[in-house]
Design a protein around this motif. Structure first.
Motif, PDB file in Angstrom:
ATOM      1  N   GLY A 234      51.711  11.656  10.477  1.00  0.00           N
ATOM      2  CA  GLY A 234      52.175  10.441   9.827  1.00  0.00           C
ATOM      3  C   GLY A 234      52.894  10.723   8.518  1.00  0.00           C
ATOM      4  O   GLY A 234      53.945  10.145   8.229  1.00  0.00           O
TER       5      GLY A 234
ATOM      6  N   GLY B 175      56.309  12.240   9.091  1.00  0.00           N
ATOM      7  CA  GLY B 175      57.271  11.236   9.504  1.00  0.00           C
ATOM      8  C   GLY B 175      57.863  10.504   8.316  1.00  0.00           C
ATOM      9  O   GLY B 175      59.070  10.249   8.257  1.00  0.00           O
ATOM     10  N   ASP B 176      57.007  10.155   7.347  1.00  0.00           N
ATOM     11  CA  ASP B 176      57.504   9.515   6.126  1.00  0.00           C
ATOM     12  C   ASP B 176      58.413  10.449   5.332  1.00  0.00           C
ATOM     13  O   ASP B 176      59.355  10.009   4.677  1.00  0.00           O
ATOM     14  CB  ASP B 176      56.322   9.090   5.239  1.00  0.00           C
TER      15      ASP B 176
ATOM     16  N   ARG C 170      61.152   9.493  10.667  1.00  0.00           N
ATOM     17  CA  ARG C 170      60.283   9.166  11.808  1.00  0.00           C
ATOM     18  C   ARG C 170      60.994   9.355  13.139  1.00  0.00           C
ATOM     19  O   ARG C 170      60.401   9.830  14.109  1.00  0.00           O
ATOM     20  CB  ARG C 170      59.770   7.737  11.646  1.00  0.00           C
ATOM     21  N   LYS C 171      62.272   9.004  13.192  1.00  0.00           N
ATOM     22  CA  LYS C 171      63.023   9.205  14.439  1.00  0.00           C
ATOM     23  C   LYS C 171      63.143  10.697  14.749  1.00  0.00           C
ATOM     24  O   LYS C 171      62.968  11.112  15.902  1.00  0.00           O
ATOM     25  CB  LYS C 171      64.404   8.578  14.312  1.00  0.00           C
TER      26      LYS C 171
ATOM     27  N   LEU D 110      59.775  11.965  15.949  1.00  0.00           N
ATOM     28  CA  LEU D 110      59.440  11.402  17.251  1.00  0.00           C
ATOM     29  C   LEU D 110      60.263  12.056  18.355  1.00  0.00           C
ATOM     30  O   LEU D 110      59.748  12.359  19.442  1.00  0.00           O
ATOM     31  CB  LEU D 110      59.673   9.893  17.235  1.00  0.00           C
TER      32      LEU D 110
ATOM     33  N   LEU E 173      53.838   7.340  15.101  1.00  0.00           N
ATOM     34  CA  LEU E 173      55.223   7.128  14.699  1.00  0.00           C
ATOM     35  C   LEU E 173      55.958   6.148  15.605  1.00  0.00           C
ATOM     36  O   LEU E 173      56.892   5.468  15.170  1.00  0.00           O
ATOM     37  CB  LEU E 173      55.975   8.453  14.649  1.00  0.00           C
TER      38      LEU E 173
ATOM     39  N   ALA F 220      54.983   3.155  13.750  1.00  0.00           N
ATOM     40  CA  ALA F 220      55.294   3.112  12.319  1.00  0.00           C
ATOM     41  C   ALA F 220      56.708   2.623  12.052  1.00  0.00           C
ATOM     42  O   ALA F 220      56.994   2.119  10.960  1.00  0.00           O
ATOM     43  CB  ALA F 220      55.110   4.503  11.705  1.00  0.00           C
ATOM     44  N   VAL F 221      57.608   2.759  13.021  1.00  0.00           N
ATOM     45  CA  VAL F 221      58.986   2.309  12.810  1.00  0.00           C
ATOM     46  C   VAL F 221      59.137   0.798  12.964  1.00  0.00           C
ATOM     47  O   VAL F 221      60.185   0.238  12.620  1.00  0.00           O
ATOM     48  CB  VAL F 221      59.952   3.018  13.789  1.00  0.00           C
TER      49      VAL F 221
ATOM     50  N   GLU G 131      67.012   5.581  12.126  1.00  0.00           N
ATOM     51  CA  GLU G 131      66.180   6.521  11.376  1.00  0.00           C
ATOM     52  C   GLU G 131      65.555   5.799  10.185  1.00  0.00           C
ATOM     53  O   GLU G 131      66.129   4.849   9.656  1.00  0.00           O
ATOM     54  CB  GLU G 131      67.031   7.699  10.895  1.00  0.00           C
TER      55      GLU G 131
ATOM     56  N   ARG H 293      62.840   6.741   6.660  1.00  0.00           N
ATOM     57  CA  ARG H 293      62.063   7.747   5.948  1.00  0.00           C
ATOM     58  C   ARG H 293      61.897   7.297   4.509  1.00  0.00           C
ATOM     59  O   ARG H 293      62.537   6.355   4.051  1.00  0.00           O
ATOM     60  CB  ARG H 293      62.763   9.103   5.969  1.00  0.00           C
TER      61      ARG H 293
ATOM     62  N   GLY I 110      54.229   5.448   8.194  1.00  0.00           N
ATOM     63  CA  GLY I 110      53.834   6.574   9.037  1.00  0.00           C
ATOM     64  C   GLY I 110      52.428   7.050   8.737  1.00  0.00           C
ATOM     65  O   GLY I 110      51.587   7.146   9.631  1.00  0.00           O
TER      66      GLY I 110
END
Length: 575
Positions: free
Chosen positions: A72, A75-76, A80-81, A84, A124, A127-128, A193, A195, A412
């Protein structure tokens, strides 16, 4: 820091991207259930011992638990994309490695890699959602993505059983590959995307401590469930894991005071929505995994069905989930005005929907305690559907309440924290409720006239009990085994109903009456970038599968950041 307007993607593109996320978690859900069907075949073809079979399952679970929180945060930090996409590729490659493993060591290693990829996909993929959807849209988005995981409950046994009947055992892993390819293409071309823009240092010490603690707690409860609560190694491992997690909390407090970005923002627990939403979602994971652990065995060993038949009889749970989510979403949606006047508030509050859902679950599970070997499919389907209805009302609402405390910039790590809590809750649920089930089964099973060694074997599990009865050609013993296991299921369902009642009361007392905005400290400014992909790629067939099922997963956790705004048409901080 400049404020920019995120380019609004076309509705069709955003919802097709959501379908890709649903496929991402669906492939994880399928993998969780098909392996159990293949274990008997694997024991023969790979010459696997009992310990090897356990590690086929445990390697996945331990890596998943250990890697959730770091995934997580990364991803931040990295996007995240991007993460993932890499996880989907890794999941596909690991699935191929599982399918073509030639030894137990190879399969165990490949399963561990699958767990690592799943640890990224589960948090993730959800999370998006605060970046892609408005607060009004997010409950529906949460339900669609989460419901895809629940599809694994019936689809896993159905697909796995059919494949094992017609092909070699590796086919149960190969079914992941085409789903991964479709999801990967859709995520690449359709998903924006997102972040955090601040370049913060990764909390390496926190990563190591949390991973060790979560892995130890998970392993301890797995061993306790398999070997009994008198196993000293299992209890010691649980204690060590709890102590390590206590040290992790102390370390995170120290980082917060030093103004460093922690792995977990402990200030989130000051939010009633996050604290109680997470706690109640974890309690339901505890009860739900006990249910999904026991009832397939009931269908297989007591009712004498095959895997396909068992999976089909789980479908009413999914049907109830779909209805529950639809009703809950309508009740808590803002009512649009047609005459230009201000929109009207939802008909009922989230706390009432959640507590009502838990109450429906409690009643349904209590009715389920009347299940016996003679119970018909109509009876079990009815209370399964009612349980799904209550779950569809309650679970998305709890997750929405919890994630309303998260900003999109830390969604994330926040969703990973919820997923980790629910993963541990599910593991504890299987261990504790499995112990209750086994204890009642053994106490209710009467075996007059059997040799002590045969009686011990019959008491080992319902599966071995059925095998003993069939080899002895004893209808009386078979009936006794069936009745003893049904009694164990009834007691377990009473416990699950009690958990649902407690959850209903706690939700009514402590959930916020109004949605709250993001809470916490050390927030990292975030950005959302429009995907450079071609919108015409939304023609993939992914959406038709995931878009028809709406609910929230028990094995993945996230929700809507109700007060946060990094969605199409809203503003967020950007570089």
């Amino acid at each position: 820091m400049a404020q920019v307007q995120i380019p609004a993607a076309a509705d069709t593109r955003r919802w097709w991207a959501l379908a890709a996320l649903a496929l991402s978690v669906l492939v994880v859900g399928l993998d969780l259930f098909v392996l159990s069907l293949a274990l008997p075949t694997l024991s023969v073809d790979l010459h696997a011992t009992t310990a090897d079979l356990q590690w086929f399952v445990d390697a996945y679970s331990l890596v998943l638990a250990a890697a959730l929180l770091p995934a997580g945060l990364l991803g931040d930090r990295l996007g995240r994309k991007r993460l993932l996409t890499g996880a989907l590729i890794l999941f596909g490659v690991a699935s191929l490695a599982c399918a073509y493993s030639t030894s137990t060591g190879e399969l165990i290693a490949a399963r561990a890699v699958l767990g690592l990829a799943a640890a990224v996909i589960l948090p993730l993929a959800l999370a998006v959602l605060p970046v892609m959807f408005t607060p009004e849209e997010r409950p529906r988005a949460i339900g669609i993505v989460g419901g895809a995981t629940f599809l694994g409950y019936p689809l896993g046994p159905i697909l796995g059983g059919w494949l094992l009947d017609n092909y070699w055992w590796g086919s149960v892993f190969l079914i992941n590959v085409p789903i991964v390819l479709i999801a990967l293409a859709a995520v690449t071309f359709l998903m924006p995307e997102s972040r955090g823009v601040s370049r913060f240092r990764i909390d390496v010490v926190g990563v190591l401590i949390s991973s060790a603690g979560l892995a130890a707690v998970t392993y301890g409860f797995i061993r306790a469930g398999d070997d009994g609560w008198s196993n000293a190694i299992a209890i010691a491992t649980i204690v060590v894991g709890v102590v390590v997690l206590g040290l992790f909390v102390a370390w995170e407090r120290l980082r917060t005071r030093s103004r460093s970005v922690p792995l977990v923002d402990l200030a989130l627990f000051r939010s009633a929505g996050f604290s109680w939403g997470t706690a109640l979602a974890t309690m339901i994971s505890f009860a739900l995994f006990g249910l999904t652990f026991a009832m397939p065995q009931f269908f297989l060993d007591v009712r004498g069905l095959d895997s396909l038949g068992s999976g089909i009889r789980l479908l009413p749970l999914i049907g109830g989930l779909v209805v529950g989510l639809g009703v809950g979403q309508r009740l808590q949606s803002v009512r649009k005005s047609r005459d230009g006047s201000p929109d009207k508030p939802p008909l009922v509050g989230a706390w009432l929907i959640g507590s009502s859902g838990f109450a429906v679950m409690a009643v349904a599970l209590a009715v389920g305690t009347a299940t016996s070997p003679a119970s018909g499919t109509g009876f079990t389907s009815a209370w399964f559907a009612a349980t799904g209805l209550g779950l569809g009302l309650a679970m998305p609402t709890m997750l929405n309440a919890a994630l309303s405390a998260l900003s999109p910039q830390r969604s994330g790590s926040g969703s990973a924290l919820m997923t980790a809590a629910r993963q541990v809750g599910a593991t504890i649920g299987i261990a504790v409720l499995g112990t209750v089930l086994g204890t009642v089964y053994r106490s209710k099973l009467t075996l007059p006239g059997l040799r002590p060694d045969i009686a011990t074997l019959a008491r080992g599990s319902v599966g071995t009990g059925v095998q003993v009865a069939q080899r002895l050609h004893s209808p009386q013993l078979l009936a006794a085994v069936h009745q003893a296991y049904a009694s164990g299921v009834d007691v377990m369902l009473w416990i699950c109903a009690g958990i649902a009642i407690a959850s209903a009361i706690l939700a009514a007392l402590f959930l916020p009456r109004k949605a709250t905005g993001p809470a916490g400290t050390n927030e990292v400014a975030g950005t959302a970038e429009a995907s450079a992909g071609d919108s015409t790629a939304s023609g993939t067939a992914a959406g038709t599968t995931a878009g028809t099922t709406a609910d929230v997963a028990a094995a993945s956790g996230t929700g809507a950041a109700a007060g946060a705004a990094a969605s199409p048409g809203n503003q967020t901080g950007a570089e």
